[in-house]
Enzyme design. Structure first.
Site, PDB file in Angstrom:
ATOM      1  CE  LYS A  48      -3.722  -2.516   2.109  1.00  0.00           C
ATOM      2  NZ  LYS A  48      -4.220  -3.129   3.327  1.00  0.00           N
ATOM      3  CD  GLN A  92      -3.339  -4.650   6.435  1.00  0.00           C
ATOM      4  OE1 GLN A  92      -3.269  -3.660   5.710  1.00  0.00           O
ATOM      5  NE2 GLN A  92      -3.812  -5.810   6.002  1.00  0.00           N
ATOM      6  CG  ASP A 115     -10.327  -1.205   4.395  1.00  0.00           C
ATOM      7  OD1 ASP A 115     -10.070  -1.470   3.205  1.00  0.00           O
ATOM      8  OD2 ASP A 115      -9.603  -1.548   5.348  1.00  0.00           O
TER       9      ASP A 115
END
Ligand code: NAP
Length: 292
Positions: A48, A92, A115
């Site tokens: 990322k 994460q 997300d």
């Protein structure tokens, strides 16, 4: 069999974003929260960071030890929520088992939730007016669209009902519109006689997490097969001691499936591309609302 390669699609999305960043008053900024030392998570976070650097986004990774207290994680999220220089926040996953992941995800401001896991974003999807859509499901639709796979009117079977992949993807296929209007069935570990259901699929999505679980007998001749699975299997001959395989027995698909996403190189690259697109869109929305 058509190979639905995600890499050129990702490259095109990233090139488009890089061009937009060059014209923008300021680059978007993504903050990643990484708790603990999970090796796969370390790799995902590095990827990322690399993708952000490639398109000119700012990124910051906040690392907390595996034994971090819930309050420490929530304090960090609160700080990032209030930081006007942060457009997107990504927690994460998986978080260490001692933490309450659900409440951490809920603590992220919905407009910074790149997300798409916040209940507000999930609720909007159920309501048929999606806000931020989870990156992997969004990436699957973009990939199918890129390769000209028609979705409306098709019979779609999604194997897996996780909140990050299977369930939002099934909902997206079910929405009205060019990438929806499908007739959708969602399967899971309690589905009896799975193969009689999967064999009905014109488009089959595997989001299971079991290496090479779906075999030729599960799949109709000519079906479009999307393999979301990313499983490490031990391989003493490989440089890292393991290799990545999907949830579909790819070697059995040749001469049978109509199209297949490779693992790696299919859905994975799309997930990162959609994360960056979600971050770009979060920044644009915040600017329009005078927040940034
Ligand atoms: P998950 O949360 O573990 O969910 C797995 C789903 O598969 C569950 O709904 C489970 O059913 C179902 N399942 C398990 N065994 C089954 C069986 N024998 N028959 C039918 N259904 C079964 O996994 P996930 O987070 O959705 O991830 C799935 C896979 O995608 C993993 O390999 C993951 O690494 C990969 N992934 C890839 C990307 C990417 O960017 N390419 C992104 C995210 C995830 P129950 O609900 O009944 O338990």
């Amino acid at each position: 069999m058509l190979v639905l390669d995600g890499r050129p699609v990702r490259d095109a999305v990233l090139a488009d974003l890089a061009a937009k960043v060059r014209e923008a008053p300021r680059p978007p900024s993504l903050a990643v929260v990484l708790v603990g030392e999970d090796p796969a998570s370390q790799v995902y976070v590095r990827n990322k960071e690399k993708a952000c650097a490639e398109v000119g986004f700012l990124h910051q990774t906040h690392r907390l030890p595996a034994d971090a207290l819930q309050s420490a994680v929530l304090d960090l999220v609160d700080r990032l929520n209030r930081d006007p220089g942060v457009d997107g926040i990504l927690i994460q996953m998986p978080l260490p088992a001692a933490l309450d992941a659900e409440s951490v995800l809920q603590a992220v401001r919905p407009d910074k939730d790149v997300d798409g896991f916040h209940p507000q974003n999930l609720g909007r999807l159920v309501g048929g007016r999606p806000g931020t859509v989870a990156c992997t499901p969004r990436g699957v639709l973009r990939l199918l669209d890129h390769y000209g796979v028609t979705i409306p009117g098709r019979r779609v079977v999604v194997v897996g009902r996780s909140v990050i992949v299977g369930r939002p993807l099934a909902l997206l296929f079910n929405l009205k519109g060019r990438c929806g209007d499908a007739t959708v069935t969602m399967c899971h570990s309690r589905t009896p006689d799975l193969e009689s259901v999967t064999r009905q699929a014109e488009i089959l999505v595997a989001a299971i997490g079991v290496p090479e679980f779906l075999r030729r007998r599960h799949i109709a001749l000519g079906a479009v097969v999307v393999d979301v699975g990313m499983n490490r299997v031990a391989d003493p001959g490989a440089r890292k001691g393991y290799r990545l395989v999907g949830d579909v027995a790819a070697a059995e698909m040749a001469g049978h499936a109509g199209a297949l996403t490779p693992v790696p190189g299919g859905v994975g690259p799309m997930t990162i591309a959609m994360l960056l697109e979600n971050t770009w869109e979060a920044m644009v929305r915040r600017r329009e609302h005078g927040d940034a």
